[in-house]
Write an enzyme that holds these catalytic residues in place. Structure first.
Site, mmCIF file in Angstrom:
data_model
loop_
_atom_site.group_PDB
_atom_site.id
_atom_site.type_symbol
_atom_site.label_atom_id
_atom_site.label_comp_id
_atom_site.label_asym_id
_atom_site.label_seq_id
_atom_site.Cartn_x
_atom_site.Cartn_y
_atom_site.Cartn_z
ATOM 1 N N LYS A 13 0.516 -1.355 0.412
ATOM 2 C CA LYS A 13 -0.100 -0.392 -0.281
ATOM 3 C C LYS A 13 0.707 0.930 -0.347
ATOM 4 O O LYS A 13 0.226 2.183 -0.902
ATOM 5 C CB LYS A 13 -0.570 0.611 1.114
ATOM 6 C CG LYS A 13 -1.473 -0.465 1.686
ATOM 7 C CD LYS A 13 -3.138 -1.110 2.149
ATOM 8 C CE LYS A 13 -1.895 -1.119 4.051
ATOM 9 N NZ LYS A 13 -1.809 -2.159 4.168
ATOM 10 N N ARG A 88 -9.639 0.609 8.922
ATOM 11 C CA ARG A 88 -8.649 -0.768 9.640
ATOM 12 C C ARG A 88 -9.888 -1.366 10.220
ATOM 13 O O ARG A 88 -9.684 -2.467 10.779
ATOM 14 C CB ARG A 88 -7.904 -0.473 10.161
ATOM 15 C CG ARG A 88 -6.409 -0.793 10.035
ATOM 16 C CD ARG A 88 -5.676 -0.267 10.366
ATOM 17 N NE ARG A 88 -3.780 -1.416 10.423
ATOM 18 C CZ ARG A 88 -3.026 -0.866 9.732
ATOM 19 N NH1 ARG A 88 -3.372 0.347 8.808
ATOM 20 N NH2 ARG A 88 -1.859 -0.982 10.193
ATOM 21 N N ARG A 127 11.595 -5.382 4.425
ATOM 22 C CA ARG A 127 11.197 -3.607 4.032
ATOM 23 C C ARG A 127 12.100 -3.318 5.060
ATOM 24 O O ARG A 127 12.388 -2.986 6.850
ATOM 25 C CB ARG A 127 9.265 -3.508 4.910
ATOM 26 C CG ARG A 127 9.427 -2.391 4.966
ATOM 27 C CD ARG A 127 7.806 -2.509 4.720
ATOM 28 N NE ARG A 127 7.243 -2.747 6.358
ATOM 29 C CZ ARG A 127 5.576 -2.402 5.898
ATOM 30 N NH1 ARG A 127 5.029 -1.938 4.932
ATOM 31 N NH2 ARG A 127 5.292 -2.520 6.600
ATOM 32 N N ARG A 160 11.396 -0.400 10.648
ATOM 33 C CA ARG A 160 10.411 0.048 10.898
ATOM 34 C C ARG A 160 10.749 -1.123 12.865
ATOM 35 O O ARG A 160 10.702 -2.069 12.646
ATOM 36 C CB ARG A 160 8.942 -0.445 10.543
ATOM 37 C CG ARG A 160 8.367 0.770 9.945
ATOM 38 C CD ARG A 160 7.412 0.882 9.053
ATOM 39 N NE ARG A 160 6.459 0.047 10.276
ATOM 40 C CZ ARG A 160 5.016 0.055 9.237
ATOM 41 N NH1 ARG A 160 4.733 0.135 8.464
ATOM 42 N NH2 ARG A 160 3.586 -0.439 10.179
ATOM 43 N N ARG A 171 -0.128 -8.645 13.395
ATOM 44 C CA ARG A 171 -0.751 -7.723 12.512
ATOM 45 C C ARG A 171 -1.307 -8.604 11.466
ATOM 46 O O ARG A 171 -2.252 -7.875 10.980
ATOM 47 C CB ARG A 171 0.274 -7.350 12.038
ATOM 48 C CG ARG A 171 1.090 -6.498 13.083
ATOM 49 C CD ARG A 171 2.516 -5.477 12.633
ATOM 50 N NE ARG A 171 2.635 -4.578 11.690
ATOM 51 C CZ ARG A 171 3.236 -4.814 10.829
ATOM 52 N NH1 ARG A 171 4.790 -5.050 10.782
ATOM 53 N NH2 ARG A 171 3.398 -4.271 9.798
#
Ligand code: AMP
Length: 216
Positions: A13, A88, A127, A160, A171
């Site tokens: 996203k 969400r 990531r 992160r 998550r």
């Protein structure tokens, strides 16, 4: 255009939103980024949000809605925006309507970036963000030249805090239990566009712009 990006963590996203922003001028509004910024600045909202974020759980709706209200009220969102990571859950989706009505705007489309679970884990653990440019990269999937360029320029590849094995399962579970129900919700409203999120970034971007009627 005014768009919502739906999809599990790691679906791409943020990456796709950054490109749409660069090429089509919409503003990326990421509640994750707004929250990380609030945590960094030590604001009351940030202090309340931190533990939830570290655990991979959802931050309370009132905090997130306040951030969204404030951000969407800024004049730059008049040229269009992409909501990345918001809403969400159902309560947030229902609260979004009045917020948009308040600024005289309505959604044009909701994009679901669909990605297989196995790919997601690699995308999330790999990531990184370049500390110099803010560009999103991936140690498994980005071209080596892009990773090297960040380091050669004096940057570092920053991971992160919540992109670790321990929080990922949580998550993904939160996505399945709370966010996925927004797919039928937006389908019923006639706004949903499904985009296969597998493959390289360019490939996904081209499917995305086709689905939004923005392809050249
Ligand atoms: P993201 O960058 O979108 O993956 O978000 C990182 C974390 O911020 C999530 O795991 C949540 O803890 C929190 N967060 C982001 N957006 C929301 C939201 N719309 N509602 C509740 N929590 C959120």
């Amino acid at each position: 255009m005014r768009i919502v990006f739906l999809g599990p963590p790691g679906a791409g996203k943020g990456t796709q939103a950054q490109r749409l922003m660069a090429e089509h001028g919409m503003v990326q509004v990421s509640t994750g980024d707004l929250l990380r910024d609030a945590v960094k600045r030590g604001t009351p909202a940030g202090l309340r949000a931190r533990a939830k974020m570290d655990a991979g759980a959802l931050v309370s709706d009132d905090i997130v809605l306040e951030l969204i209200r404030e951000r969407l009220g800024a004049p730059d969102t008049r040229r269009g925006f992409i909501l990345d990571g918001f809403p969400r859950n159902l309560a947030q989706a229902e609260a979004l309507g009045p917020v948009l009505a308040g600024i005289g705007q309505a959604l044009d489309a909701v994009v679901l970036l669909d990605v297989d679970l196995d790919i997601l884990k690699k995308r999330i653990t790999g990531r990184r963000t370049c500390s110099l440019t803010g560009k999103l990269l991936n140690i498994y999937f980005s071209p080596q030249a892009e990773l090297d360029a960040c380091i050669a320029g004096g940057g570092t590849l920053v991971q992160r805090a919540d992109d670790n094995e321990a929080t990922i399962d949580n998550r993904l579970r939160v996505y399945r239990e709370q966010t996925e129900q927004l797919v039928p919700y937006y389908q019923k409203l006639g706004l949903l566009r499904r985009v296969a999120g597998e493959g390289g970034m360019d490939e996904v971007y081209s499917r995305l712009t086709q689905a939004l009627g923005l392809a050249a």
